[in-house]
Design an enzyme around this catalytic site. Structure first.
Site: not given
Length: 487
Positions: A375, A443, A323, A289, A89, A102, A181, A396
């Protein structure tokens, strides 16, 4: 930055082996999570160098000093890494105004994967004192055109007589002047300049700070954040843009709960999980995602590793829209999805009912599935036992991890074995059994490592496998997956 150079003829191999470098040169040994090269000065002081890659010899200009470390910018490369590539890019780089979306385009994508895998393993060991028995093969996918979710900032820059739409500049609050982009889907990349022209033509050009992108399998949604009511003329401009570029406009006058489709009707925003015959409708502000190509592989691998049998009950913690929950319902006897958001739980139930009908049309059925809002950061052993036993867990969590959940499980185990200082077993614990297998999708490798330490050292589990997932190519974001088995 100067052009890459070979080592000078006067720099002999013997000097390299002895760790001697020409004055001012630095030997880059690693890459940190901000994609900075990590080197050490002769006195042992750590230097973080923007733009440098492992195994390079470089010169750098220090711009920030602390007692134990310095930050520096790359000024010259004396020996280039074999993994250094030309960025894909034109807006990527160290120059003023460079896009900050990035951080790793100068590193071959295979090198990016290796760095992230090392980050995962280092975190597991240094933070959790856990070593997986097996390192899973990384999950990889397209390196370009993958970003189906993005939050694009919008600024009308009066001094330049232009509107900017894109990500922020590196280490700056200013919006980068992006004309392209390549990490966005090609059809969205092609819309960047027309979006700039659209906002520039609007009466509300100064009060529209953001456009959020959400692409489904066949629908592209754009959420326009506007700080004042839109004029009839502006609504007309948005309609014309939608018709020309085949997008849906959603309007957001205030918080996320105010998001509304500008024009009712049309196809619903959704993505598919074809390996399980599942279709997942979602709203553009729902969490999904970023990379649908990787998500499909991620779900398939997670369920293969979990290996749910027809007679087994499964709990999906932090289930979101379902998901993982809905694919699990194609395999187990009973599924429970637990999520902190009432809104997402309601959406999960809708998605379950929709897929129940779709699967029934194919002559199959989904397992009985319930969804609960709770919670999960306040989890206790008593709450865990109240949810009932399940043979398998899918976890997850968001970046904060699943500490309370892992601790509740570990506390029950410590009470069960009579560990010193452990609390008494909660009521009902004698009939409750812990899951024999857990698949944890993360993550944030740091919080995964913390929770893995609890599960392994206090919870009675061993980490049988772990591997990274390259959900965000060219960024320093590390997604991963780990498998835990009861000893």
């Amino acid at each position: 930055m100067s052009e890459p150079k070979e080592l000078s003829p006067s720099y002999e191999p013997a000097q390299q082996e002895a760790g001697e470098l020409p004055e001012g040169w630095l030997s880059v040994q690693a890459l940190d999570l901000d994609a900075q090269g990590v080197a050490r000065k002769p006195d042992g002081k750590v230097v973080f160098i923007d733009g440098a890659l492992p195994f390079e010899y470089v010169s750098a200009n220090t711009h920030r000093k602390k007692n134990n470390w310095e930050q520096a910018s790359l000024t010259a490369i004396h020996r280039e890494s074999s993994q250094r590539v030309r960025p894909g890019c034109q807006h990527f780089g160290l120059h003023a105004g460079a896009c900050g979306g990035c951080k790793m385009q100068h590193l071959h994508v295979g090198g990016q994967v290796a760095v992230k895998q090392r980050v995962l393993e280092d975190n597991l060991w240094h933070l959790g004192k856990v070593r997986p028995q097996t390192v899973l093969r990384p999950i990889e996918g397209p390196a370009w055109g993958y970003r189906y979710r993005a939050r694009l900032s919008v600024r009308h820059v009066i001094k330049k007589s232009t509107v900017l739409v894109g990500f922020h500049e590196r280490k700056s609050r200013y919006v980068a002047d992006m004309v392209t982009c390549p990490v966005l889907p090609p059809h969205v990349d092609a819309m960047l300049m027309p979006m700039r022209a659209l906002i520039a033509s609007m009466d509300a050009r100064d009060t529209c700070p953001q456009i959020e992108l959400a692409c489904g399998d066949s629908v592209t949604a754009l959420v326009l954040r506007h700080l004042e009511p839109l004029s009839a003329a502006d609504i007309g401009r948005l309609h014309a843009f939608a018709a020309e570029h085949q997008v849906q406009w959603w309007l957001q006058p205030k918080g996320p709960d105010t998001v509304k489709l500008m024009e009712e009707g049309g196809e619903q925003l959704s993505y598919g999980l074809p390996d399980f015959g599942i279709t997942m409708p979602f709203k553009p502000t729902d969490f999904t995602q970023v990379n649908p190509h990787i998500n499909r592989v991620l779900v398939t691998r997670a369920l293969r590793l979990l290996d749910v049998q027809k007679h087994e009950r499964v709990i999906d913690w932090f289930c979101g829209l379902g998901n993982f929950t809905l694919p699990l319902a194609t395999q187990g006897r009973e599924v429970l999805g637990i999520e902190g958001s009432e809104t997402l739980v309601a959406r999960s139930r809708e998605n379950y009912r929709l897929n129940q009908r779709l699967v029934a049309e194919g002559g199959k059925a989904l397992a009985p599935t319930d969804f609960v809002a709770r919670n999960l950061f306040d989890m206790t052993p008593e709450m865990l036992i109240a949810d009932g036993s399940a043979e398998k867990w899918l976890v997850d969590p968001p970046r904060e991890g699943a500490f309370a959940l892992a601790k509740a499980l570990a506390d029950i185990e410590q009470a069960r074995i009579g560990a010193e200082g452990a609390a008494p077993l909660p009521p009902g614990a004698e009939k409750w059994t812990p899951p024999k297998r857990i698949v944890y999708v993360s993550c944030n490798p740091a919080t995964l490592a913390r929770d893995a330490g609890l599960l392994v050292h206090l919870g009675g589990y061993r980490c049988t496998a772990a591997g990274m997932v390259n959900m965000f190519p060219h960024t320093a974001h590390v997604e991963s997956m780990a498998v835990f088995e009861r000893d």
